[in-house]
Design an enzyme around this catalytic site. Structure first.
Site, mmCIF file in Angstrom:
data_model
loop_
_atom_site.group_PDB
_atom_site.id
_atom_site.type_symbol
_atom_site.label_atom_id
_atom_site.label_comp_id
_atom_site.label_asym_id
_atom_site.label_seq_id
_atom_site.Cartn_x
_atom_site.Cartn_y
_atom_site.Cartn_z
ATOM 1 N N TYR A 1 0.830 -1.199 0.000
ATOM 2 C CA TYR A 1 0.000 0.000 0.000
ATOM 3 C C TYR A 1 0.868 1.254 0.000
ATOM 4 O O TYR A 1 1.409 1.667 1.022
ATOM 5 C CB TYR A 1 -0.933 0.020 1.209
ATOM 6 C CG TYR A 1 -1.843 -1.188 1.329
ATOM 7 C CD1 TYR A 1 -2.211 -1.939 0.211
ATOM 8 C CD2 TYR A 1 -2.329 -1.589 2.566
ATOM 9 C CE1 TYR A 1 -3.029 -3.049 0.323
ATOM 10 C CE2 TYR A 1 -3.167 -2.686 2.690
ATOM 11 C CZ TYR A 1 -3.503 -3.421 1.565
ATOM 12 O OH TYR A 1 -4.311 -4.514 1.691
ATOM 13 N N HIS B 1 0.289 -12.404 1.443
ATOM 14 C CA HIS B 1 -0.467 -11.454 0.635
ATOM 15 C C HIS B 1 -0.510 -11.889 -0.835
ATOM 16 O O HIS B 1 0.519 -11.903 -1.510
ATOM 17 C CB HIS B 1 0.179 -10.068 0.739
ATOM 18 C CG HIS B 1 -0.718 -8.950 0.324
ATOM 19 N ND1 HIS B 1 -0.287 -7.641 0.224
ATOM 20 C CD2 HIS B 1 -2.030 -8.932 -0.009
ATOM 21 C CE1 HIS B 1 -1.291 -6.876 -0.142
ATOM 22 N NE2 HIS B 1 -2.358 -7.636 -0.311
#
Length: 333
Positions: A60, A145
């Site tokens: 992010y 992830h």
């Protein structure tokens, strides 16, 4: 200041999550820039509204979200909040970098690059780098992830590394975070993960998580954290230009969302409130994760989360034919 929101245990671990959790992707300038002041105010407002669970990832904003989240939480009692981050992408410097990272969805300079790494060494290096960016001595939960194209390495190398970190007491809980269901279901069956962060696959419009993952998780005592509950926008505001999974919403899904919205309106409940509360009706779901960009969005999310729901709403939605068979049960918080 509002009271702390209700908590739930995460699988069989000692980690606990507030039933409404804060998704920090927007702190990494998701799609457009967020000022330092707004980022701090957004996290501060979440704290004031009783949110105590915060999810972030190196992906992010190329680490920006982790730095901002850590700065916003600094000074707060460490035992009073839960932080999750993710492994699988290492960040490496790019010499002579130009341009931005908008091809990956983030309005930040492209001075770092993501390198997939699900090796045991990569897991530890990723976690150490995340702790440095966060300015914390520990995180509570670590997810693998998006290991979609790295299943073998994730199962054979990354997962055992996380299991060792949990056994050493470095983290409280481990899991996998994905927007598909088949591989997470395999992790639930074949490993000892505590949680699955499932994005977009158990919503009012997409209940594919019911086919395998959610029943398996419930049977094994594995928790699910439901993200992407608005399917990127259409279930928050089903206007003609709304998106579904980050693309223009197909007409049939837009019409279904609008129909669901009309039923919710008959009961005095906004569609976005029903969409956020819906996943909690499944016994495997411990929390709903909302990506929040502004203090106003945080206050609205908390207000909708605390809203009393009238008797009959879920039955009306199910009997409309717009949901199909869900096996949904009444939500209790």
């Amino acid at each position: 200041m509002s009271g702390v929101l209700p908590h739930a245990a995460l699988g069989g671990s000692t980690a606990r999550v507030t039933r409404l959790a804060f998704g920090a992707a927007c702190l990494g300038n998701l799609y457009e820039a967020v000022s330092e002041e707004q980022a701090l105010a957004t996290v501060d407002t979440a704290w004031e509204e009783g949110v105590r669970t915060f999810d972030v990832a190196p992906h992010y904003g190329l680490g920006l979200a982790e730095r901002r989240l850590g700065a916003a939480l600094r000074g707060r009692p460490r035992d009073d909040f839960t932080v999750s981050t993710k492994v699988g992408r290492l960040l490496e410097p790019v010499s002579g970098a130009r341009g931005d990272d908008l091809d990956h969805g983030f309005a930040v300079p492209a001075d770092l690059r993501r390198v997939w790494d699900f090796s045991a060494d990569g897991v530890r290096r990723s976690l150490e780098a995340s702790l440095e960016r966060l300015g914390l001595d520990r995180v509570d939960i670590v997810y693998l992830h998006d290991p979609d194209d790295h299943e073998r390495a994730a199962l054979d190398q990354a997962y055992p590394a996380l299991e060792r970190l949990r056994g050493e007491g470095v983290v409280k809980a481990i899991g996998v975070g994905m927007n598909t269901t088949v591989m997470p279901a395999r992790f639930v069956r074949d490993t000892d993960i505590d949680a699955v962060l499932l994005a977009g696959r158990y919503t009012l419009l997409d209940r594919s998580g019911l086919a395998d993952l959610l029943p398996a998780a419930h049977a094994r005592g594995t928790s699910v954290v439901a993200g992407g509950v608005f399917n990127s926008g259409v279930l928050a505001d089903p206007r003609p230009e709304a998106t579904y999974d980050y693309r223009p919403a197909p007409r049939h899904l837009l019409e279904r969302a609008q129909g669901l919205g009309r039923i919710c309106a008959e009961y005095g409940v906004p569609l976005r409130a029903a969409a956020a509360r819906f996943p909690l009706g499944h016994p495997a779901v411990a929390a709903v994760l909302l990506g929040l960009r502004t203090p106003a969005e945080v206050r609205d999310a908390a207000a909708q989360f605390r809203r009393p729901f009238p008797d009959g709403l879920w039955d009306a939605l199910a009997s409309s034919g717009l949901l199909g068979h869900t096996g949904h049960r009444k939500v209790t918080l």
